[in-house]
Design a protein around this motif. Structure first.
Motif, PDB file in Angstrom:
ATOM      1  N   TYR A   1       0.914  -1.067  -0.044  1.00 24.09           N
ATOM      2  CA  TYR A   1      -0.096  -0.169   0.055  1.00 24.09           C
ATOM      3  C   TYR A   1       0.831   1.152  -0.008  1.00 24.09           C
ATOM      4  CZ  TYR A   1      -3.563  -3.352   0.897  1.00 24.09           C
ATOM      5  OH  TYR A   1      -4.297  -4.663   0.898  1.00 24.09           O
TER       6      TYR A   1
ATOM      7  N   TYR B   1       1.918   5.581  -1.795  1.00 22.01           N
ATOM      8  CA  TYR B   1       1.642   6.568  -2.415  1.00 22.01           C
ATOM      9  C   TYR B   1       2.865   7.005  -3.159  1.00 22.01           C
ATOM     10  CZ  TYR B   1      -0.134  11.427  -3.205  1.00 22.01           C
ATOM     11  OH  TYR B   1      -0.508  12.665  -3.493  1.00 22.01           O
TER      12      TYR B   1
ATOM     13  N   ILE C   1      -2.511   4.236  -2.471  1.00 22.37           N
ATOM     14  CA  ILE C   1      -3.311   5.190  -1.585  1.00 22.37           C
ATOM     15  C   ILE C   1      -3.270   6.478  -1.716  1.00 22.37           C
ATOM     16  CG2 ILE C   1      -4.013   5.314   1.390  1.00 22.37           C
ATOM     17  CD1 ILE C   1      -4.674   2.482   0.149  1.00 22.37           C
TER      18      ILE C   1
ATOM     19  N   GLN D   1      -7.354   8.796   1.328  1.00 20.51           N
ATOM     20  CA  GLN D   1      -7.718   7.481   1.227  1.00 20.51           C
ATOM     21  C   GLN D   1      -7.189   6.856   2.425  1.00 20.51           C
ATOM     22  OE1 GLN D   1      -6.732   6.293  -2.682  1.00 20.51           O
ATOM     23  NE2 GLN D   1      -8.447   7.226  -3.684  1.00 20.51           N
ATOM     24  N   GLN D   2      -6.268   7.423   3.091  1.00 23.79           N
ATOM     25  CA  GLN D   2      -5.673   6.456   4.249  1.00 23.79           C
ATOM     26  C   GLN D   2      -6.479   6.571   5.260  1.00 23.79           C
ATOM     27  OE1 GLN D   2      -4.891   9.321   3.019  1.00 23.79           O
ATOM     28  NE2 GLN D   2      -3.824  10.927   4.550  1.00 23.79           N
TER      29      GLN D   2
ATOM     30  N   PHE E   1      -8.806   0.962   5.164  1.00 24.44           N
ATOM     31  CA  PHE E   1      -7.209   1.254   5.196  1.00 24.44           C
ATOM     32  C   PHE E   1      -7.056   1.270   6.776  1.00 24.44           C
ATOM     33  CE2 PHE E   1      -3.297   1.275   3.758  1.00 24.44           C
ATOM     34  CZ  PHE E   1      -2.611   2.346   4.546  1.00 24.44           C
TER      35      PHE E   1
ATOM     36  N   LYS F   1      -3.088   4.820   9.969  1.00 26.25           N
ATOM     37  CA  LYS F   1      -3.507   5.454   8.777  1.00 26.25           C
ATOM     38  C   LYS F   1      -2.496   6.200   8.029  1.00 26.25           C
ATOM     39  CE  LYS F   1      -6.499   7.384  11.838  1.00 26.25           C
ATOM     40  NZ  LYS F   1      -7.406   8.223  12.576  1.00 26.25           N
TER      41      LYS F   1
ATOM     42  N   VAL G   1       0.700   5.256   5.022  1.00 32.40           N
ATOM     43  CA  VAL G   1       1.693   4.568   4.042  1.00 32.40           C
ATOM     44  C   VAL G   1       3.082   4.673   4.272  1.00 32.40           C
ATOM     45  CG1 VAL G   1      -0.117   4.462   2.266  1.00 32.40           C
ATOM     46  CG2 VAL G   1       1.616   6.158   2.234  1.00 32.40           C
TER      47      VAL G   1
END
Lengths: 210, 161
Positions: free
Chosen positions: A9, A11, A36, A44-45, A50, A57, A59
């Motif tokens: 996961y 970014y 994410i 989106q976290q 997630f 929360k 990445v």
């Protein structure tokens, strides 16, 4: 048991995610990316889905061998212990301590102070100054530490995590940090650092793609 | 880095608490501070990093100075609550008697000082029963008592145990 391919996961622009991407590339571990986006949809976290996967929360998070690990260095140390070649940590405990010390300077001393969530709190007009201060302060110290540890890379002549690449986004002048600059340049020439670069990820926006 | 701690040992100086602890573990391996199983080791490191990267740096002296005196308490409380919310959840799946299973680990070494910080900043611990329970169990152990801030060579007289 045989586990499916690891899932990262990530970014594209997250430096913490980038560290893990480099480690996976250096160890030639194939994986699937689930992007994410930290900004879209309010981040989106923060989705319930997630959050269940990573209560922090943030990445990166890596699903591997039936477990989910968060925190980039915890992930990297797990990869090192379960897929030991090529090495990401030297054999000698004193050199291992140096590698971990440098990694922690970055992951505890610099990055948390300039991540998205903190920058939101300091307010838009203060963000750049705040981030620059955090980075400069950390780099001042790091440059000094590297005088005694660095060879071709941060510690001697073998690549180990993590390199530094925070600077450009926050317009930090790297002139005062010649050792950091040199090592960064050497690392950026390696394939693992290129394939893992933010500009080459599945979720890289078209205008930023390499 | 102009920070404590730093440890001078075996002819070298190491900074960064987890780097120091991992060195001690590798060179003085008993009793263990990290489990043998790599998956449990990952859990210990993850919890340690949540505290040492996710909470503590956001509420240390140098950052609090920057946010200004009138904002300090709110800022520190936010950092701690945010981190403890996540940590409490993580501990549901890892904790036994201690943070990871039933053996004291590096994660526990990170937890106790952070709980003390939480108390200093008047963070209500009621929402974190697992954190509270583990902290209480750890505080009964000698190593956590002799190392307490109230028992150090530099503890001011008014704060001494």
């Amino acid at each position: 048991p045989v586990f499916p391919q690891p899932i990262l996961y990530s970014y594209f622009r997250s430096s913490c995610s980038w560290r893990v991407r480099i480690a996976l590339a250096l160890k030639s571990i194939d994986y699937e990316t689930i992007p994410i986006n930290l900004i879209k949809d309010g981040g989106q976290q923060f989705s319930e889905e997630f959050q269940a996967l990573n209560p922090m929360k943030q990445v990166p998070a890596l699903k591997i061998d039936g477990i989910t690990i968060a925190q980039s260095l915890a992930i990297i140390e797990y990869l090192e212990e379960t897929r030991p070649t090529p090495r990401l940590l030297p054999q000698d405990p004193k050199k291992r301590a140096q590698v971990r010390m440098i990694s922690d300077v970055i992951t505890s001393g610099i990055q948390p102070l300039q991540n998205l969530s903190v920058l939101k709190q300091v307010g838009q007009e203060n963000q750049l100054t705040w981030a620059q201060k955090a980075i400069r302060s950390g780099f001042n110290a790091l440059e000094q530490v590297l005088w005694s540890t660095a060879g071709k890379y941060c510690v001697g002549d073998e690549v180990s995590p993590p390199p530094v690449f925070l600077c450009h986004r926050f317009k930090v002048d790297l002139t005062p940090y010649p050792t950091i600059s040199r090592i960064n340049k050497t690392l950026m020439a390696l394939e693992a650092f290129q394939v893992s670069h933010p500009c080459r990820q599945p979720d890289t926006p078209p205008e930023l793609r390499a | 880095m102009k920070q404590v701690p730093a440890l001078k040992i075996d002819g070298i100086t190491i900074a960064q608490s987890l780097a120091i602890i991992e060195y001690l573990e590798e060179t003085r391996p008993t009793p263990r501070l990290l489990p043998q199983d790599p998956k449990k080791r990952a859990q210990v490191r993850m919890i340690s990093d949540v505290i040492t990267s996710g909470i503590q740096p956001l509420q240390n002296l140098s950052v609090l100075k920057q946010v200004g005196q009138e904002n300090q308490l709110t800022w520190a409380q936010k950092a701690i609550r945010s981190g403890f919310n996540a940590l409490e959840q993580v501990l549901w799946s890892t904790a036994g008697k201690y943070c990871v299973g039933d053996e004291v680990s590096m994660a526990d070494l990170c937890l106790v000082p952070q709980v003390a910080n939480a108390e200093r900043f008047k963070v209500d611990l009621t929402p974190y029963p697992t954190i509270s329970r583990i902290n209480k169990t750890l505080m009964a152990l000698e190593a956590f008592q002799v190392s307490h801030p109230c028992r150090q060579p530099d503890t001011p007289p008014e704060l001494r145990a």
